[in-house]
Design a protein around this motif. Sequence first.
Motif, PDB file in Angstrom:
ATOM      1  N   PRO A  13     -66.137  30.714   3.752  1.00 61.98           N
ATOM      2  CA  PRO A  13     -65.506  29.455   3.874  1.00 61.98           C
ATOM      3  C   PRO A  13     -64.151  29.430   3.798  1.00 61.98           C
ATOM      4  CG  PRO A  13     -67.268  28.753   2.838  1.00 61.98           C
ATOM      5  CD  PRO A  13     -67.133  29.720   2.465  1.00 61.98           C
ATOM      6  N   ASP A  14     -63.010  29.092   5.181  1.00 66.58           N
ATOM      7  CA  ASP A  14     -61.435  28.977   5.358  1.00 66.58           C
ATOM      8  C   ASP A  14     -61.008  28.234   5.529  1.00 66.58           C
ATOM      9  OD1 ASP A  14     -58.812  29.988   4.868  1.00 66.58           O
ATOM     10  OD2 ASP A  14     -59.143  31.820   6.022  1.00 66.58           O
ATOM     11  N   THR A  15     -60.474  27.952   5.832  1.00 61.09           N
ATOM     12  CA  THR A  15     -59.407  26.473   6.468  1.00 61.09           C
ATOM     13  C   THR A  15     -58.306  27.151   7.574  1.00 61.09           C
ATOM     14  OG1 THR A  15     -57.576  26.230   4.810  1.00 61.09           O
ATOM     15  CG2 THR A  15     -59.553  24.613   5.056  1.00 61.09           C
ATOM     16  N   GLU A  16     -58.179  26.187   8.721  1.00 63.13           N
ATOM     17  CA  GLU A  16     -57.313  26.956   9.493  1.00 63.13           C
ATOM     18  C   GLU A  16     -56.095  25.649   9.801  1.00 63.13           C
ATOM     19  OE1 GLU A  16     -59.942  24.985  13.395  1.00 63.13           O
ATOM     20  OE2 GLU A  16     -60.845  26.418  13.259  1.00 63.13           O
ATOM     21  N   PRO A  17     -54.948  26.471   9.566  1.00 60.97           N
ATOM     22  CA  PRO A  17     -53.837  25.709   9.588  1.00 60.97           C
ATOM     23  C   PRO A  17     -53.845  24.016  10.426  1.00 60.97           C
ATOM     24  CG  PRO A  17     -52.922  27.874   9.703  1.00 60.97           C
ATOM     25  CD  PRO A  17     -54.514  27.918  10.664  1.00 60.97           C
ATOM     26  N   LEU A  18     -52.926  23.222   9.678  1.00 70.76           N
ATOM     27  CA  LEU A  18     -53.195  21.961  10.083  1.00 70.76           C
ATOM     28  C   LEU A  18     -51.698  21.396  10.990  1.00 70.76           C
ATOM     29  CD1 LEU A  18     -54.087  19.162  10.834  1.00 70.76           C
ATOM     30  CD2 LEU A  18     -52.792  18.939   8.348  1.00 70.76           C
ATOM     31  N   LEU A  19     -50.487  22.147   9.990  1.00 62.88           N
ATOM     32  CA  LEU A  19     -49.482  21.873  10.817  1.00 62.88           C
ATOM     33  C   LEU A  19     -48.357  23.105  12.109  1.00 62.88           C
ATOM     34  CD1 LEU A  19     -47.779  20.955   7.171  1.00 62.88           C
ATOM     35  CD2 LEU A  19     -48.311  19.372   9.035  1.00 62.88           C
ATOM     36  N   THR A  20     -48.324  22.202  13.185  1.00 66.51           N
ATOM     37  CA  THR A  20     -47.754  23.522  14.478  1.00 66.51           C
ATOM     38  C   THR A  20     -46.405  23.604  14.433  1.00 66.51           C
ATOM     39  OG1 THR A  20     -48.446  21.499  15.912  1.00 66.51           O
ATOM     40  CG2 THR A  20     -50.977  23.444  15.831  1.00 66.51           C
ATOM     41  N   ASP A  21     -45.907  23.642  15.307  1.00 63.05           N
ATOM     42  CA  ASP A  21     -43.874  23.901  15.641  1.00 63.05           C
ATOM     43  C   ASP A  21     -44.616  21.615  15.993  1.00 63.05           C
ATOM     44  OD1 ASP A  21     -44.075  25.962  15.296  1.00 63.05           O
ATOM     45  OD2 ASP A  21     -43.216  26.538  16.556  1.00 63.05           O
ATOM     46  N   SER A  22     -45.194  21.421  16.636  1.00 65.29           N
ATOM     47  CA  SER A  22     -45.846  20.001  17.567  1.00 65.29           C
ATOM     48  C   SER A  22     -45.311  18.969  16.217  1.00 65.29           C
ATOM     49  CB  SER A  22     -45.914  19.788  18.368  1.00 65.29           C
ATOM     50  OG  SER A  22     -47.747  19.849  18.812  1.00 65.29           O
ATOM     51  N   ASN A  23     -46.656  19.407  15.369  1.00 68.50           N
ATOM     52  CA  ASN A  23     -46.662  17.946  14.422  1.00 68.50           C
ATOM     53  C   ASN A  23     -45.762  18.425  13.380  1.00 68.50           C
ATOM     54  OD1 ASN A  23     -48.040  19.838  13.375  1.00 68.50           O
ATOM     55  ND2 ASN A  23     -50.121  18.813  14.373  1.00 68.50           N
TER      56      ASN A  23
END
Length: 385
Positions: free
Chosen positions: A118-128
Amino acid sequence: MLQGFDYLAHNQEVMAVWDSYNKRNPIRVPIIWGMNTRYTMLNEIANPRKITYEQYFDDPAIMLERLLEHQEFIRMNVRQDAEMGLPSDGWHVWVDFQNTAEAAWFGCKVKYCADQVPDTEPLLTDSNKYMLLDAGIPDPFAGGIMAKNWEFYNYMLRAKHNGFTWRGRPLISVTPEGLTTDGPLTIACNLRGTTSFFMDLLDDTDYAMALLGYVTEATIARIKAFRAQLGMPAKAENFFFADDSIQLISNETYRKVVYPFHKRLVDEFASGGDNRVHLCGDASRHFVYMRDTLGIKSFDTGFPINLGIVRQQLGPDVEILGGPSVPFLKWATPTEVRAEVRRILTSGVMDGKRFILREANNLAPDIPLANLAAMYDAGREFGRY
């Protein structure tokens, strides 16, 4: 199960190997494997029920049984300098969310990929991107995946207290996730995405530093809370951590950007002993500085790395763990494995008698057992002092 193998004689040899190594007068180089559940989970022979990681992450009973199946398979089939056969005292188990736990604690979504861990998806985008900084440190026991961590831990602990046995042996210890760290830079890359975080370092340096600081302080808060919950001292003699992503940065960037946060961790949790670090990839350009400033006296290395040169740089008193790369072990012949082990052990890395031979780093499924046997036999032959 190894046919005709003398487990008792093997275990007696292993005890002598480690006793001599720990007394700084080793008989030979110890030989170990990094074999987490990936090795057996994705192997049809070792995982006949075809348990998936999604099932494993969702059910503590499945995780407990799969951990024990994994250990039993390794103990019965794979020679290394560890006790083999059924354990003499009992089983050690742990909550195992692989490398997802820290990012998932902060809120990253866990994703399950076929034929992979398993892996994780990034949470923090440019908008948040300020979301976590604004929200504060997540609850160590209830935030993100950590609620499940303690649910699984308590399930396994109850099993231990209720007399659960596996192959006639009891559970003798249970460990939760979260007592060490994959490292501030690595976690920041998980949260933001590696490319985005390194663009932040260039274009929004204040934010990047704030995120590293936030991750570090959150990590400290979590480890302190877990140590208190488990009745452990706030500080130990030494501290073990990782930060694989420093392989991506220069010496100057490491010293200016990441080192202060590593120093913060070491100061918080170590009381002056010899610290240890795991670093995949070629992070060897940072080793001398980390030895001198963080008191790192044990480097668990990943590939690609020149172990002979690293020994020359670090000197004879620093422990090094490393060996043939995982892709090499998967595709080479036993004869080629033997030659590679001989090359490594005659490179000078044995100088000082502080070397442990292992794969570099973390065995993949379907690596032939014949190659592991060839590496173990070659290590026993060419690793003698």
